[in-house]
Design a protein around this motif. Structure first.
Motif, mmCIF file in Angstrom:
data_model
loop_
_atom_site.group_PDB
_atom_site.id
_atom_site.type_symbol
_atom_site.label_atom_id
_atom_site.label_comp_id
_atom_site.label_asym_id
_atom_site.label_seq_id
_atom_site.Cartn_x
_atom_site.Cartn_y
_atom_site.Cartn_z
ATOM 1 N N HIS A 12 0.540 -1.185 0.102
ATOM 2 C CA HIS A 12 -0.185 0.150 -0.221
ATOM 3 C C HIS A 12 0.560 1.249 0.081
ATOM 4 O O HIS A 12 1.474 1.618 1.573
ATOM 5 C CB HIS A 12 -1.177 -0.193 1.215
ATOM 6 C CG HIS A 12 -1.678 -1.215 1.507
ATOM 7 N ND1 HIS A 12 -1.999 -2.389 1.786
ATOM 8 C CD2 HIS A 12 -3.351 -1.331 1.093
ATOM 9 C CE1 HIS A 12 -2.566 -2.910 1.096
ATOM 10 N NE2 HIS A 12 -3.992 -2.269 0.704
ATOM 11 N N SER A 14 2.057 5.460 -1.403
ATOM 12 C CA SER A 14 0.761 7.335 -2.000
ATOM 13 C C SER A 14 2.128 7.692 -2.234
ATOM 14 O O SER A 14 3.511 7.443 -2.195
ATOM 15 C CB SER A 14 -0.683 6.913 -2.040
ATOM 16 O OG SER A 14 0.100 7.448 -0.542
ATOM 17 N N GLN A 85 -5.874 1.931 5.667
ATOM 18 C CA GLN A 85 -6.701 2.517 6.213
ATOM 19 C C GLN A 85 -5.357 2.240 6.946
ATOM 20 O O GLN A 85 -5.400 4.230 6.809
ATOM 21 C CB GLN A 85 -6.990 1.476 7.500
ATOM 22 C CG GLN A 85 -7.738 2.234 8.567
ATOM 23 C CD GLN A 85 -8.850 1.579 10.253
ATOM 24 O OE1 GLN A 85 -8.858 0.445 9.326
ATOM 25 N NE2 GLN A 85 -9.032 1.441 10.726
ATOM 26 N N THR A 88 -3.150 5.511 4.682
ATOM 27 C CA THR A 88 -4.387 6.714 5.005
ATOM 28 C C THR A 88 -3.768 7.237 6.227
ATOM 29 O O THR A 88 -3.696 8.297 6.130
ATOM 30 C CB THR A 88 -5.864 6.755 4.922
ATOM 31 O OG1 THR A 88 -6.487 5.531 3.817
ATOM 32 C CG2 THR A 88 -7.058 7.646 5.553
ATOM 33 N N GLU A 91 -0.769 9.260 4.889
ATOM 34 C CA GLU A 91 -0.907 10.641 4.228
ATOM 35 C C GLU A 91 -1.726 11.282 4.685
ATOM 36 O O GLU A 91 -1.075 13.015 4.803
ATOM 37 C CB GLU A 91 -2.067 10.158 3.392
ATOM 38 C CG GLU A 91 -1.465 8.749 2.248
ATOM 39 C CD GLU A 91 -2.305 7.768 0.948
ATOM 40 O OE1 GLU A 91 -1.788 7.151 0.325
ATOM 41 O OE2 GLU A 91 -3.301 8.515 1.944
ATOM 42 N N ARG A 92 -2.872 10.946 6.149
ATOM 43 C CA ARG A 92 -3.311 12.158 6.445
ATOM 44 C C ARG A 92 -1.998 12.894 7.761
ATOM 45 O O ARG A 92 -2.090 14.271 7.730
ATOM 46 C CB ARG A 92 -4.603 11.779 7.514
ATOM 47 C CG ARG A 92 -5.021 12.737 7.530
ATOM 48 C CD ARG A 92 -6.694 11.919 8.586
ATOM 49 N NE ARG A 92 -7.439 11.372 7.732
ATOM 50 C CZ ARG A 92 -7.308 10.082 8.683
ATOM 51 N NH1 ARG A 92 -7.301 9.243 8.840
ATOM 52 N NH2 ARG A 92 -8.484 9.502 7.450
#
Length: 112
Positions: A12, A14, A85, A88, A91-92
């Motif tokens: 996962h 990004s 999850q 994310t 990233e947040r």
């Protein structure tokens, strides 16, 4: 940090490219601020943050300065999560902090 999986084994991932005239300043500020709570290590071209709070490993984030394009420097953020999850969450954490630090400059972080 050797007890954690290698970033390249986490599926996962990004990335975000943030246009700024001062990427080194933001890397330094992020490292200083986040280094109080999570482990950080220097890597070629930048720093790696290990998201392991409360003994729960969630993933990594690489903060890199990309100054090889058109004489303009950019900040490259790479996020790695153990699952969608946690990706994310990484990233947040990165996006919220960087946008807050770069509010005057109008920095926006969009991962893809």
């Amino acid at each position: 940090m050797s007890d954690y999986p290698a970033p390249e084994t986490l599926h996962h991932t990004s990335r975000a490219v943030v246009e700024t005239s001062r990427p080194q300043r933001y890397v330094k500020q992020m490292v200083s601020h986040m280094g109080r709570k999570i482990p950080i290590e220097q890597i070629p071209g930048g720093h790696r943050l290990t998201f392991n709070r409360d003994n729960v490993f969630r993933g990594y984030a690489d903060l890199l300065v990309d100054d090889a394009q058109d004489d303009a420097a950019r900040l490259l953020l790479l996020a790695y999560g153990t699952d969608a999850q946690n990706l994310t969450a990484v990233e947040r954490a990165l996006g919220n902090h960087l946008e807050r630090f770069g509010e005057r400059e109008g920095l926006k972080v969009n991962f893809s």
